[in-house]
Motif scaffolding. Sequence first.
Motif, PDB file in Angstrom:
ATOM      1  N   UNK A  13       0.836  -1.198   0.000  1.00  0.00           N
ATOM      2  CA  UNK A  13       0.000   0.000   0.000  1.00  0.00           C
ATOM      3  C   UNK A  13       0.875   1.254   0.000  1.00  0.00           C
ATOM      4  N   UNK A  14       0.359   2.292  -0.656  1.00  0.00           N
ATOM      5  CA  UNK A  14       1.081   3.554  -0.731  1.00  0.00           C
ATOM      6  C   UNK A  14       0.663   4.452   0.429  1.00  0.00           C
ATOM      7  N   UNK A  40       8.152   0.343   6.341  1.00  0.00           N
ATOM      8  CA  UNK A  40       8.970  -0.002   5.166  1.00  0.00           C
ATOM      9  C   UNK A  40       9.523  -1.421   5.272  1.00  0.00           C
ATOM     10  N   UNK A  41       9.959  -1.810   6.451  1.00  0.00           N
ATOM     11  CA  UNK A  41      10.526  -3.146   6.639  1.00  0.00           C
ATOM     12  C   UNK A  41       9.503  -4.244   6.389  1.00  0.00           C
ATOM     13  N   UNK A  42       8.216  -3.902   6.540  1.00  0.00           N
ATOM     14  CA  UNK A  42       7.159  -4.897   6.356  1.00  0.00           C
ATOM     15  C   UNK A  42       6.429  -4.770   5.026  1.00  0.00           C
ATOM     16  N   UNK A  43       7.023  -4.023   4.083  1.00  0.00           N
ATOM     17  CA  UNK A  43       6.505  -4.052   2.725  1.00  0.00           C
ATOM     18  C   UNK A  43       5.579  -2.935   2.316  1.00  0.00           C
ATOM     19  N   UNK A  44       5.340  -1.941   3.187  1.00  0.00           N
ATOM     20  CA  UNK A  44       4.525  -0.797   2.781  1.00  0.00           C
ATOM     21  C   UNK A  44       5.366   0.141   1.920  1.00  0.00           C
ATOM     22  N   UNK A  45       4.745   0.740   0.930  1.00  0.00           N
ATOM     23  CA  UNK A  45       5.438   1.705   0.075  1.00  0.00           C
ATOM     24  C   UNK A  45       5.197   3.101   0.655  1.00  0.00           C
ATOM     25  N   UNK A  46       6.168   3.612   1.369  1.00  0.00           N
ATOM     26  CA  UNK A  46       5.976   4.843   2.131  1.00  0.00           C
ATOM     27  C   UNK A  46       6.847   5.969   1.588  1.00  0.00           C
ATOM     28  N   UNK A  47       6.230   7.114   1.386  1.00  0.00           N
ATOM     29  CA  UNK A  47       6.960   8.324   1.032  1.00  0.00           C
ATOM     30  C   UNK A  47       6.816   9.329   2.171  1.00  0.00           C
ATOM     31  N   UNK A  48       7.934   9.922   2.544  1.00  0.00           N
ATOM     32  CA  UNK A  48       7.975  10.878   3.644  1.00  0.00           C
ATOM     33  C   UNK A  48       7.936  12.304   3.109  1.00  0.00           C
ATOM     34  N   UNK A  49       7.097  13.141   3.718  1.00  0.00           N
ATOM     35  CA  UNK A  49       7.066  14.573   3.421  1.00  0.00           C
ATOM     36  C   UNK A  49       7.485  15.307   4.692  1.00  0.00           C
ATOM     37  N   UNK A  50       8.532  16.121   4.592  1.00  0.00           N
ATOM     38  CA  UNK A  50       9.057  16.830   5.762  1.00  0.00           C
ATOM     39  C   UNK A  50       9.765  18.099   5.300  1.00  0.00           C
ATOM     40  N   UNK A  51      10.004  19.042   6.220  1.00  0.00           N
ATOM     41  CA  UNK A  51      10.727  20.254   5.836  1.00  0.00           C
ATOM     42  C   UNK A  51      12.191  19.954   5.520  1.00  0.00           C
ATOM     43  N   UNK A  92       3.231  11.332  -5.935  1.00  0.00           N
ATOM     44  CA  UNK A  92       2.952  10.131  -5.157  1.00  0.00           C
ATOM     45  C   UNK A  92       1.477  10.160  -4.777  1.00  0.00           C
ATOM     46  N   UNK A  93       0.679   9.281  -5.385  1.00  0.00           N
ATOM     47  CA  UNK A  93      -0.756   9.224  -5.100  1.00  0.00           C
ATOM     48  C   UNK A  93      -1.000   8.178  -4.025  1.00  0.00           C
ATOM     49  N   UNK A  94      -1.309   8.586  -2.795  1.00  0.00           N
ATOM     50  CA  UNK A  94      -1.347   7.633  -1.676  1.00  0.00           C
ATOM     51  C   UNK A  94      -2.686   6.915  -1.541  1.00  0.00           C
ATOM     52  N   UNK A  95      -2.613   5.719  -0.972  1.00  0.00           N
ATOM     53  CA  UNK A  95      -3.819   5.024  -0.526  1.00  0.00           C
ATOM     54  C   UNK A  95      -4.259   5.552   0.832  1.00  0.00           C
ATOM     55  N   UNK A  96      -3.296   6.092   1.585  1.00  0.00           N
ATOM     56  CA  UNK A  96      -3.575   6.542   2.951  1.00  0.00           C
ATOM     57  C   UNK A  96      -2.575   7.629   3.315  1.00  0.00           C
ATOM     58  N   UNK A  97      -3.027   8.616   4.086  1.00  0.00           N
ATOM     59  CA  UNK A  97      -2.162   9.700   4.547  1.00  0.00           C
ATOM     60  C   UNK A  97      -2.068   9.640   6.068  1.00  0.00           C
TER      61      UNK A  97
END
Length: 468
Positions: A13-14, A40-51, A92-97
């Motif tokens: 999942x994104x 991430x270690x368990x297979x989620x596709x994660x993108x980080x948004x930060x300053x 990055x079009x997420x499934x969840x935020x």
Amino acid sequence: MASHQFPDTLRGKKILLATESWGPVNGVSRTTRSLVEYLRANGAELTLVAPVFKGKQSFSTSELRLPGCPLPYNPDLTVVYPFHVDDIFNKFTPDLVYLASPASLWFQMLLQIRQLRNPPPVLLNFQTDLSAYAEIMLPAPLDRFGVWLLGTVQGFLFRTAAVQTIFYPCRDIRGYLESVRAPADRLVELGRGVDTTLFCPTRRDEQFRSMVAPNGEIILITVCRIAPEKGFEFLARVAERLVDEKVAFKLLIVGGNRNPVVEDKVQRLFDRVRDRVIFTGFLTGDALSRAYACADLFLHCSVTETFGLVVLEAMASGVPVIARDQGGPSDIIQHGRTGYLIPPRDLETFVHLIREVTGDRTRLMELAGAARRYADETTWEKINCRAARHMAEVLSHTDQESQVPRQVSRPGAIGMFFEQLRLTLALGLVYFMWLISVVPLIVHGNRFLPRAWQALQGQFQGTRPLRT
């Protein structure tokens, strides 16, 4: 599914995770970093948004960094400049935020998500109560107005339809969330975990202890960012009383602030007992775990903690805690078993218990053992898995009929006009809040500090305590 098994529905999942606190070393950033690594270690596709943080020039491809302005009193925190969420969702079009800790990034992201016709589901982690800081940073009457404005804006955002879950760290914060009309059925308590391998009694180093306390003094420790709201006025008075009562001790103060003016003001509070106090600066990793494990007692004097991760780290290190009974630590410490909770203004009892506990080695060892056993049941694996299960539950209640990536739909021309108008008005409200609260701090730099110190002194002398 086993209670600590990662939910299979999250694999692949994104997830878009946005946080203001990523670069600095503090409780919020450590909590968020642990969750990011776990997902991430368990297979989620994660993108980080930060300053963007000063000194950080290169980023991974799974990070989206936004420009902003560092705050002068705490350069580790950055106010993000205005941005458009479309620029993020186009990449990055997420499934969840997942939004961690409310600040400028959190406000903008949620305000714009609520304008979307088909937004992704959102989970919030309310780890920082900005209104508590508004009380000490803004001059009267703006302090009251700032608290009201933050509560109004936050309450409005909490009721966004896309928000499915609002995590909170302790009972005090739940009370605040309810007071600003956050939906009660979306509130979920989510504590924090601790690395029981890194923070462990076996990290105790007798050679280090001998260096800190060459004459066999008891070693007291506090770990936190060096800042006005962390209770240093109270801690300095505690140290002075212990000296007056001829207690042989050394006090380790672990932490720092990249603004030297702030550090200097805190250190000057301890001028009278300077030979008993050691400022170590920032410590991480093995150096931090060694400092914890070599102490006899942890002193927690802040009353502005939503959780108090350092309390849990001390307990994992086999170090009992004496804390002021307010905020997150009140939910962690088992009074009389793993440590003690003292009324926030009761200096006499605080000092008395330090003397009593450190003078009884058997009692100290019993408290230390119970503290470690408590920490063993509060690992990051358990906390992160709990968060992941809530993410999976949220996705299971979301329309999953289409197998193609989520596409954010837009209203027609007339609807777009009115939604754009609503967004403009909402953003205008937040920018106005920044104008009266953040901009003066940026412009005037450290001029707010005398106000903060007066607030802390008033807090000690009996005025209304700060809410965490």
